[in-house]
Design an enzyme around this catalytic site. Structure first.
Site, short mmCIF file in Angstrom:
data_model
loop_
_atom_site.label_atom_id
_atom_site.label_comp_id
_atom_site.label_asym_id
_atom_site.label_seq_id
_atom_site.Cartn_x
_atom_site.Cartn_y
_atom_site.Cartn_z
N GLY A 230 0.77 -1.24 0.00
CA GLY A 230 0.00 0.00 0.00
C GLY A 230 0.80 1.28 0.00
O GLY A 230 0.23 2.36 0.17
N LYS A 232 2.20 3.06 -2.40
CA LYS A 232 1.80 4.02 -3.42
C LYS A 232 0.37 4.50 -3.19
O LYS A 232 0.04 5.66 -3.48
CB LYS A 232 1.97 3.42 -4.81
N ASP A 248 -5.80 -5.90 -4.34
CA ASP A 248 -4.69 -6.79 -4.67
C ASP A 248 -5.24 -8.20 -4.85
O ASP A 248 -6.17 -8.60 -4.13
CB ASP A 248 -3.62 -6.79 -3.57
N CYS A 337 8.97 -2.15 -10.91
CA CYS A 337 10.28 -1.85 -10.32
C CYS A 337 11.32 -2.69 -11.07
O CYS A 337 12.09 -3.43 -10.49
CB CYS A 337 10.31 -2.11 -8.82
#
Length: 384
Positions: A230, A232, A248, A337
């Site tokens: 969480g 972001k 999610d 990422c």
């Protein structure tokens, strides 16, 4: 524990990791069995283990073998520390080096010297071009510690002062206006009042920059589709000063999010069945994690070509799943990422080819040389 005993403990833990035990599990097992080890001992052993994981291949080459002992020997050589001062056999120190160990070891070459798998190096070069070698080298070193100023509770000056009063020195990080780099007292952060009161959150500077790049505006309906822990979602809620929905596929990943949101004073609502239309949907998709391998170096060695192919298929499936949730003229933000083109630009290009009318508003690749982790973000605009 003596410095030498810490090296021996790290070598034993590395052997467990090489046998297949996840690093955190191996460290926890050692810690539980070593009640004599104080907090500084545990931190030092952890640092040794993660330094060796970042340099898994090159340390083995420098040390002349693939055992934990050889990798610690190689690591010490790379750090210009005389191994004979620690491999003494005294107390709980590693046994002295024999003649063969003294003679063993060589200078690493090619992808081995950059601590990348051979199979990945061609894709790495194709993805990063002239920046490939530097990006790999950056991943061989420890990452800085960054904090996000929670603008719902503090100004930058207030956050910096609160941290300083508890012995934590910081400086502004240029990647995002909310980012602070911790330059002293990093181990105190999780227990300091500025953190427990929600003035700051631990979050990489490039991760914050991804959120700063999103076209957020008050009053929008916003969904964090792959919310994970969480981070972001909390950052978006702070920028909006309004609600963000979080979803999610594995709700357990969000188990700490309600408490984090309460601490931060952020309006984050967990939803298991998102219903559009949304003005903005962020998909920070599952990926190789190649941009954060200096923080989680195990991923570098566990990733396979087959695993990467599976990830790119999953990423495409997630993009397809969220497309109907984006309202007319809304934004689908795709983030990873990762520094691999297969997970980034290639996925966006494939999406645009399959979805006429969608356009690419912006994209950016962040590299460790920019100051944070490696991240990618692309903002795709839905047709009106």
């Amino acid at each position: 524990m003596t410095p030498a005993a810490r090296v021996q403990a790290a070598a034993e833990i590395l052997d467990r990791i090489a046998a297949g035990t996840p690093a955190e599990q191996a460290l926890l097992g050692w810690s539980r069995a070593s009640r004599f080890a104080g907090s500084k001992d545990r931190a030092a052993v952890r640092d040794h283990v993660f330094d060796a994981l970042r340099r898994w291949r090159s340390a083995a080459a420098s040390g002349g073998g693939e055992s934990g002992r050889a990798r610690m020997l190689g690591l010490l050589r790379q750090q210009s520390i005389d191994p004979d001062t620690l491999f003494t056999g005294e107390g709980h120190a590693p046994q002295p080096l024999d003649a063969a160990e003294h003679a063993a070891g060589r200078v690493p070459e090619g992808p081995e010297a950059l601590d990348l798998p051979d199979w990945l190096w061609p894709d790495w070069q194709a993805s990063l071009g002239g920046a490939a070698a530097q990006a790999a080298e950056d991943l061989r070193h420890r990452a800085p510690v960054f904090l996000r100023i929670n603008t719902l509770k503090a100004t930058p000056d207030q956050a910096i002062a609160a941290l300083s009063s508890e012995g934590i020195a910081t400086r502004a990080a240029p990647l995002a206006d909310t980012a602070l780099e911790v330059i002293e007292g990093a181990r105190k952060v999780a227990r300091c009042k500025a953190f427990t009161d929600g003035l700051v959150e631990l979050q990489d500077a490039a991760s914050q920059a991804v959120v700063a790049a999103l076209p957020l505006a008050p009053g929008q309906r916003v969904l964090d589709y792959c919310a994970g822990g969480g981070g972001k979602a909390l950052a978006m809620a702070a920028r909006l000063s309004g609600p963000v929905e979080a979803h999610d596929a594995n709700p357990a990943r969000m188990s700490d999010l309600p408490a984090r949101a309460t601490r931060a004073g952020a309006a984050v609502e967990i939803t298991q069945a998102p219903r559009g239309p949304y003005d903005l949907v962020l998909c920070d998709v599952p990926c190789s994690g190649s941009g954060s391998w200096r923080r989680a170096p195990e991923g570098k060695w566990r990733l396979t070509a087959e695993g990467l192919a599976d990830l790119t298929r999953l990423q495409g499936q997630i993009l397809e799943a969220v497309t109907p949730l984006v309202g007319a003229g809304g934004t689908l933000a795709y983030a990873t990422c990762s520094m691999l083109k297969a997970e980034n630009g290639d996925r966006v290009a494939a999406f645009l080819a399959d979805h006429p009318g969608w356009t690419l508003a912006q994209e950016r690749q962040f590299l460790p040389s920019d100051g944070g982790d490696g991240f990618y973000v692309a903002c795709l605009t839905a047709p009106e």
